[in-house]
Design a protein around this motif. Structure first.
Motif, PDB file in Angstrom:
ATOM      1  N   PRO A 163       4.321 -34.588  29.357  1.00  0.00           N
ATOM      2  CA  PRO A 163       2.894 -33.927  29.208  1.00  0.00           C
ATOM      3  C   PRO A 163       2.670 -33.732  27.613  1.00  0.00           C
ATOM      4  CG  PRO A 163       4.545 -32.301  29.757  1.00  0.00           C
ATOM      5  CD  PRO A 163       5.338 -33.543  30.029  1.00  0.00           C
ATOM      6  N   GLU A 164       3.719 -34.216  26.698  1.00  0.00           N
ATOM      7  CA  GLU A 164       3.454 -34.128  25.279  1.00  0.00           C
ATOM      8  C   GLU A 164       3.597 -35.372  24.665  1.00  0.00           C
ATOM      9  OE1 GLU A 164       2.845 -31.192  23.871  1.00  0.00           O
ATOM     10  OE2 GLU A 164       3.210 -30.290  25.877  1.00  0.00           O
ATOM     11  N   ALA A 165       3.403 -36.347  25.499  1.00  0.00           N
ATOM     12  CA  ALA A 165       3.461 -37.804  25.065  1.00  0.00           C
ATOM     13  C   ALA A 165       2.153 -38.113  24.166  1.00  0.00           C
ATOM     14  CB  ALA A 165       3.511 -38.859  26.175  1.00  0.00           C
ATOM     15  N   LYS A 166       2.441 -38.697  22.984  1.00  0.00           N
ATOM     16  CA  LYS A 166       1.371 -39.265  22.286  1.00  0.00           C
ATOM     17  C   LYS A 166       1.839 -40.699  21.515  1.00  0.00           C
ATOM     18  CE  LYS A 166       0.054 -34.583  20.671  1.00  0.00           C
ATOM     19  NZ  LYS A 166      -0.159 -33.704  19.854  1.00  0.00           N
ATOM     20  N   LEU A 167       0.890 -41.723  21.432  1.00  0.00           N
ATOM     21  CA  LEU A 167       1.244 -42.819  20.968  1.00  0.00           C
ATOM     22  C   LEU A 167       0.067 -43.700  20.341  1.00  0.00           C
ATOM     23  CD1 LEU A 167       0.367 -45.224  23.094  1.00  0.00           C
ATOM     24  CD2 LEU A 167       1.642 -43.909  24.285  1.00  0.00           C
ATOM     25  N   THR A 168       0.368 -44.646  19.710  1.00  0.00           N
ATOM     26  CA  THR A 168      -0.614 -45.715  19.146  1.00  0.00           C
ATOM     27  C   THR A 168      -0.064 -47.087  19.347  1.00  0.00           C
ATOM     28  OG1 THR A 168      -1.696 -44.367  17.749  1.00  0.00           O
ATOM     29  CG2 THR A 168      -2.317 -46.562  17.388  1.00  0.00           C
ATOM     30  N   TYR A 198      -3.271 -42.571  22.626  1.00  0.00           N
ATOM     31  CA  TYR A 198      -3.206 -41.523  23.623  1.00  0.00           C
ATOM     32  C   TYR A 198      -2.724 -40.263  22.835  1.00  0.00           C
ATOM     33  CZ  TYR A 198      -2.359 -38.714  27.626  1.00  0.00           C
ATOM     34  OH  TYR A 198      -2.339 -37.578  28.717  1.00  0.00           O
ATOM     35  N   ASP A 199      -3.370 -39.259  22.800  1.00  0.00           N
ATOM     36  CA  ASP A 199      -3.162 -37.725  22.352  1.00  0.00           C
ATOM     37  C   ASP A 199      -2.689 -36.869  23.189  1.00  0.00           C
ATOM     38  OD1 ASP A 199      -5.526 -37.113  23.236  1.00  0.00           O
ATOM     39  OD2 ASP A 199      -6.572 -36.674  21.289  1.00  0.00           O
ATOM     40  N   GLY A 200      -2.378 -36.892  24.511  1.00  0.00           N
ATOM     41  CA  GLY A 200      -2.178 -36.117  25.591  1.00  0.00           C
ATOM     42  C   GLY A 200      -3.451 -35.734  26.128  1.00  0.00           C
ATOM     43  N   THR A 201      -4.666 -35.951  25.661  1.00  0.00           N
ATOM     44  CA  THR A 201      -5.588 -35.543  26.229  1.00  0.00           C
ATOM     45  C   THR A 201      -6.676 -36.596  26.476  1.00  0.00           C
ATOM     46  OG1 THR A 201      -5.753 -33.327  25.059  1.00  0.00           O
ATOM     47  CG2 THR A 201      -7.749 -34.071  25.997  1.00  0.00           C
ATOM     48  N   TYR A 202      -6.754 -37.633  25.395  1.00  0.00           N
ATOM     49  CA  TYR A 202      -7.764 -38.835  25.760  1.00  0.00           C
ATOM     50  C   TYR A 202      -7.068 -39.882  25.365  1.00  0.00           C
ATOM     51  CZ  TYR A 202     -12.275 -35.923  25.949  1.00  0.00           C
ATOM     52  OH  TYR A 202     -13.090 -34.971  26.135  1.00  0.00           O
ATOM     53  N   ALA A 203      -7.249 -41.089  26.189  1.00  0.00           N
ATOM     54  CA  ALA A 203      -6.930 -42.545  25.763  1.00  0.00           C
ATOM     55  C   ALA A 203      -8.164 -43.099  25.053  1.00  0.00           C
ATOM     56  CB  ALA A 203      -6.594 -43.312  27.133  1.00  0.00           C
ATOM     57  N   LYS A 204      -7.924 -43.689  24.304  1.00  0.00           N
ATOM     58  CA  LYS A 204      -8.975 -44.476  23.475  1.00  0.00           C
ATOM     59  C   LYS A 204      -8.438 -45.852  22.978  1.00  0.00           C
ATOM     60  CE  LYS A 204     -10.250 -40.004  21.204  1.00  0.00           C
ATOM     61  NZ  LYS A 204     -10.597 -39.436  19.816  1.00  0.00           N
ATOM     62  N   VAL A 205      -9.470 -46.625  22.852  1.00  0.00           N
ATOM     63  CA  VAL A 205      -9.272 -48.094  22.331  1.00  0.00           C
ATOM     64  C   VAL A 205     -10.322 -48.689  21.169  1.00  0.00           C
ATOM     65  CG1 VAL A 205      -8.063 -49.195  24.556  1.00  0.00           C
ATOM     66  CG2 VAL A 205     -10.696 -49.108  24.480  1.00  0.00           C
ATOM     67  N   TYR A 206      -9.903 -49.083  20.426  1.00  0.00           N
ATOM     68  CA  TYR A 206     -10.714 -49.676  19.140  1.00  0.00           C
ATOM     69  C   TYR A 206     -10.709 -51.282  19.157  1.00  0.00           C
ATOM     70  CZ  TYR A 206      -9.866 -44.667  17.754  1.00  0.00           C
ATOM     71  OH  TYR A 206      -9.658 -43.253  17.732  1.00  0.00           O
ATOM     72  N   VAL A 207     -11.595 -51.544  18.424  1.00  0.00           N
ATOM     73  CA  VAL A 207     -11.836 -52.985  17.988  1.00  0.00           C
ATOM     74  C   VAL A 207     -12.115 -53.061  16.763  1.00  0.00           C
ATOM     75  CG1 VAL A 207     -13.191 -55.033  18.575  1.00  0.00           C
ATOM     76  CG2 VAL A 207     -12.487 -53.973  20.620  1.00  0.00           C
ATOM     77  N   ASP A 208     -11.306 -53.762  15.856  1.00  0.00           N
ATOM     78  CA  ASP A 208     -11.651 -53.834  14.395  1.00  0.00           C
ATOM     79  C   ASP A 208     -11.734 -52.397  13.696  1.00  0.00           C
ATOM     80  OD1 ASP A 208     -10.819 -56.711  14.566  1.00  0.00           O
ATOM     81  OD2 ASP A 208     -12.961 -57.289  14.706  1.00  0.00           O
ATOM     82  N   GLY A 209     -11.016 -51.705  14.055  1.00  0.00           N
ATOM     83  CA  GLY A 209     -11.143 -50.420  13.403  1.00  0.00           C
ATOM     84  C   GLY A 209     -12.257 -49.403  13.883  1.00  0.00           C
ATOM     85  N   VAL A 210     -12.837 -49.580  14.922  1.00  0.00           N
ATOM     86  CA  VAL A 210     -14.059 -48.914  15.292  1.00  0.00           C
ATOM     87  C   VAL A 210     -13.685 -48.430  16.950  1.00  0.00           C
ATOM     88  CG1 VAL A 210     -16.542 -48.738  15.720  1.00  0.00           C
ATOM     89  CG2 VAL A 210     -15.702 -50.010  13.966  1.00  0.00           C
ATOM     90  N   LEU A 211     -13.875 -47.318  17.122  1.00  0.00           N
ATOM     91  CA  LEU A 211     -13.633 -46.553  18.496  1.00  0.00           C
ATOM     92  C   LEU A 211     -15.053 -47.444  19.293  1.00  0.00           C
ATOM     93  CD1 LEU A 211     -12.553 -44.717  20.616  1.00  0.00           C
ATOM     94  CD2 LEU A 211     -14.426 -43.219  19.898  1.00  0.00           C
ATOM     95  N   ASP A 212     -14.631 -48.432  20.264  1.00  0.00           N
ATOM     96  CA  ASP A 212     -15.090 -49.148  21.114  1.00  0.00           C
ATOM     97  C   ASP A 212     -15.875 -48.366  22.311  1.00  0.00           C
ATOM     98  OD1 ASP A 212     -16.542 -51.633  21.871  1.00  0.00           O
ATOM     99  OD2 ASP A 212     -15.064 -52.138  23.009  1.00  0.00           O
ATOM    100  N   GLU A 213     -16.866 -47.353  21.941  1.00  0.00           N
ATOM    101  CA  GLU A 213     -17.434 -46.363  23.033  1.00  0.00           C
ATOM    102  C   GLU A 213     -17.838 -46.977  24.290  1.00  0.00           C
ATOM    103  OE1 GLU A 213     -19.002 -42.868  21.293  1.00  0.00           O
ATOM    104  OE2 GLU A 213     -19.039 -43.782  19.599  1.00  0.00           O
ATOM    105  N   ARG A 214     -17.660 -46.398  25.385  1.00  0.00           N
ATOM    106  CA  ARG A 214     -18.134 -46.725  26.529  1.00  0.00           C
ATOM    107  C   ARG A 214     -18.227 -45.385  27.425  1.00  0.00           C
ATOM    108  NH1 ARG A 214     -15.428 -49.756  31.314  1.00  0.00           N
ATOM    109  NH2 ARG A 214     -17.446 -50.458  32.595  1.00  0.00           N
ATOM    110  N   GLU A 215     -19.201 -45.252  27.936  1.00  0.00           N
ATOM    111  CA  GLU A 215     -19.573 -44.011  28.607  1.00  0.00           C
ATOM    112  C   GLU A 215     -18.574 -43.868  29.870  1.00  0.00           C
ATOM    113  OE1 GLU A 215     -23.202 -41.423  31.178  1.00  0.00           O
ATOM    114  OE2 GLU A 215     -23.328 -43.482  30.306  1.00  0.00           O
ATOM    115  N   THR A 216     -17.802 -42.570  29.798  1.00  0.00           N
ATOM    116  CA  THR A 216     -16.788 -42.315  30.790  1.00  0.00           C
ATOM    117  C   THR A 216     -15.541 -42.901  30.435  1.00  0.00           C
ATOM    118  OG1 THR A 216     -18.603 -42.121  32.688  1.00  0.00           O
ATOM    119  CG2 THR A 216     -16.227 -42.317  33.270  1.00  0.00           C
ATOM    120  N   TYR A 217     -15.488 -44.042  29.952  1.00  0.00           N
ATOM    121  CA  TYR A 217     -14.324 -44.879  30.045  1.00  0.00           C
ATOM    122  C   TYR A 217     -13.632 -44.915  28.418  1.00  0.00           C
ATOM    123  CZ  TYR A 217     -15.467 -45.889  34.759  1.00  0.00           C
ATOM    124  OH  TYR A 217     -15.689 -45.921  36.034  1.00  0.00           O
TER     125      TYR A 217
END
Length: 249
Positions: free
Chosen positions: A81-86, A171-190
């Motif tokens: 439950p405490e896992a975090k990574l990049t 992944y910070d234990g709450t949200y997984a996120k992906v970035y493209v060329d330094g910018v959060l590649d936002e997509r609703e829900t995902y």
């Protein structure tokens, strides 16, 4: 050493950083606190003079990958439950037809239902195509009600072939996120993708750390084909500011 490489090595949360400057036939040894060794699989992996974090990059042909046995890389075993990574990857996809999704790096064994975390391209779930994805799993096996794992951050931007990208998955234990060329590649829900369950604990017999492919359907598959100019793994979710600084564009 490039200024970007030096900046990577300055990060307190760095686990291992591979810049792929070694010649084909040689093991790739990580820089940083944990000098883990990636071994070539399915023949020597070529070195080409087209790097972004140095003179060279590794050229993975379809069907090749790097392997790092689980027992040899305990600092990459993010679980619980405490896992975090990049995961940060600098890559240039080959201009070919991709019949499967493309695994970049992680501990992800579908055959034995020991999925933990992995960066992918071209997952083709939840209406996606050639975007970057960050898979997370607490079950290890398929998501309940589906034949495969569906829990993933997926960006909005299809990635072109024959073009360099700096891709990050956190992944910070709450949200997984992906970035493209330094910018959060936002997509609703995902993206960001809410996932508060943590990551699967594979114990001593869990997945190896693999680069360029994963174990699926009883054999290696989901191969990535193209150039890999660098790969860095951190034991924290890097901030947006740091991710921007580490990107190549």
């Amino acid at each position: 050493m490039t200024s970007k490489s030096a900046l990577i090595l300055q990060q307190d949360s760095l686990v291992s950083f591979w810049d792929f400057q070694e010649a084909e036939g040689q093991s790739r040894v990580a820089k940083g606190p944990f000098p883990y060794v990636l071994d070539e699989m399915s023949g020597p992996i070529k070195r080409v003079e087209e790097g972004v974090l140095g003179t060279y990059a590794a050229k993975l042909e379809y069907g090749q990958w790097f392997n790092l046995p689980r027992k040899d890389c305990p600092a990459l075993d993010f679980h619980g439950p405490e896992a975090k990574l990049t995961i940060f990857a600098w890559l240039k996809r080959e201009n070919r037809v991709n019949g499967q999704c493309e695994a970049i790096a992680g501990m992800w064994n579908e055959t034995e239902k020991k999925r933990q975390y992995a960066m992918f391209l071209n997952l083709r779930i939840w209406g996606s195509g050639d975007q970057v994805g960050g898979h997370v799993s607490v079950e290890g096996g398929p998501t309940q009600g589906y034949p495969w794992c569906m829990t993933t951050a997926i960006g909005a931007t299809p990635l072109a072939k024959d073009e360099w990208y700096a891709l990050a998955f956190t992944y910070d234990g709450t949200y997984a996120k992906v970035y493209v060329d330094g910018v959060l590649d936002e997509r609703e829900t995902y993206n960001p993708y809410l996932y508060e369950k943590g990551l699967f604990d594979g114990g001593h017999t869990g997945a190896d750390f693999t680069v360029g492919g994963v174990n699926r359907s009883g054999e290696m598959g989901n191969f990535y084909a193209g150039l890999l100019g660098g790969l860095a793994v951190f034991n924290e979710a890097l901030t947006d500011e740091v991710i921007r600084k580490l990107s190549i564009k």
